[in-house]
Design a protein around this motif. Structure first.
Motif, mmCIF file in Angstrom:
data_model
loop_
_atom_site.group_PDB
_atom_site.id
_atom_site.type_symbol
_atom_site.label_atom_id
_atom_site.label_comp_id
_atom_site.label_asym_id
_atom_site.label_seq_id
_atom_site.Cartn_x
_atom_site.Cartn_y
_atom_site.Cartn_z
ATOM 1 N N PRO A 151 64.291 89.978 -5.464
ATOM 2 C CA PRO A 151 63.279 90.835 -5.203
ATOM 3 C C PRO A 151 62.986 92.059 -6.264
ATOM 4 C CG PRO A 151 65.063 91.588 -3.997
ATOM 5 C CD PRO A 151 65.443 90.264 -4.746
ATOM 6 N N GLU A 155 60.441 94.181 -2.314
ATOM 7 C CA GLU A 155 59.857 93.202 -1.537
ATOM 8 C C GLU A 155 58.304 93.123 -1.590
ATOM 9 O OE1 GLU A 155 60.906 92.647 2.349
ATOM 10 O OE2 GLU A 155 63.018 91.737 1.753
ATOM 11 N N ARG A 159 56.140 89.895 -2.927
ATOM 12 C CA ARG A 159 55.341 89.285 -2.197
ATOM 13 C C ARG A 159 53.892 89.097 -2.936
ATOM 14 N NH1 ARG A 159 53.172 88.430 2.836
ATOM 15 N NH2 ARG A 159 55.201 89.169 3.814
ATOM 16 N N LEU A 253 59.031 87.314 3.980
ATOM 17 C CA LEU A 253 59.011 88.651 3.416
ATOM 18 C C LEU A 253 58.344 89.570 4.482
ATOM 19 C CD1 LEU A 253 58.166 88.089 -0.121
ATOM 20 C CD2 LEU A 253 60.334 88.502 0.776
#
Length: 253
Positions: A151, A155, A159, A253
């Motif tokens: 990450p 995150e 994403r 996620l």
């Protein structure tokens, strides 16, 4: 630009007003602290009556945004008819979002200053224009799953990055494959590399580690990396299964 400005008898402030930029910006460009934007070069060529001299250097100026060790590779990449990338440390630069790229450059040590980070991010995003070329090059990626799980930047940034990969992979000339962590076989443990084919049919390999890079043109070495890449593609998930895999990672996620 400085020589032409002085020939015209203009101060930096006067010249800046005519091209629509501040004196500080002109000073930074003339001292080499800032890379001029293409529109500044075009306007400067016109205002200074340079007869196209400045415009003719836009390509070299564009490449100056890259770190020295990558400039030759960037020139080859921009003209390649085929690009094949194996990545095992981070998402490949050609696929990175602006937020992900900024996070990568912000983490560099020794640290880069904000202006250098801005330049590196802009240069990395500019490389992605290769996908819009006509005709477009054939591009493939084999990406280690660790790159897709790490990450970098947090995150939310990861994403957005996974969504970007799925979006680019929809192009008919782009294939993305994932090398899963559970795989018992991985021919790429020696590190990342890129294979390129030029319009003239030359096959070239590029490898980089710790800001030390090399463009390989010697046929035996390039052939060896081509064989390794073929094996990596065979060991990785298929393109279709890879996209499903990335979608599943996104769902986690």
């Amino acid at each position: 630009m400085k020589l032409l400005r002085e020939r015209a008898g203009l101060s930096r402030a006067e010249f800046g007003r005519q091209v629509g930029y501040g004196e500080d910006q002109i000073t930074s460009v003339e001292l080499g602290r800032r890379i001029p934007k293409p529109e500044l070069i075009d306007k400067a060529d016109e205002v200074l009556d340079a007869s196209g001299v400045l415009k003719a250097m836009k390509g070299e100026v564009e490449r100056a945004r890259y770190p020295t060790f990558f400039r030759h590779a960037a020139r080859l990449e921009s003209d390649a008819v085929e690009l094949h990338v194996y990545s095992c440390q981070a998402v490949p630069g050609l696929l990175q979002t602006e937020e992900y790229a900024r996070a990568v450059f912000t983490m560099m040590r020794p640290p880069l200053d904000e202006e250098a980070i801005d330049q590196r991010v802009a240069a990395r995003l500019a490389r992605q224009a290769v996908f819009g070329r006509r005709p477009p090059p054939m591009v493939s990626f084999v990406i280690d799953e660790s790159c897709l799980r790490r990450p970098i930047g947090g995150e939310p940034i990861l994403r957005g990055q996974l969504e970007q990969i799925l979006l680019v992979a929809q192009r008919r000339t782009v294939e993305v494959q994932v090398m899963p962590l559970r795989s018992r076989e991985n021919a790429g443990l020696a590190g990342p590399f890129t294979l390129m084919e030029t319009k003239e049919g030359r096959r070239i390999a590029y490898a980089e580690v710790q800001n030390v890079s090399h463009v390989h043109t010697e046929r035996p070495l390039v052939r060896g990396l081509e064989a390794k890449y073929g094996l990596l593609r065979a060991q990785a998930l298929t393109p279709g299964a890879s996209l499903t895999y990335i979608e599943n990672l996104l769902g986690e996620l």
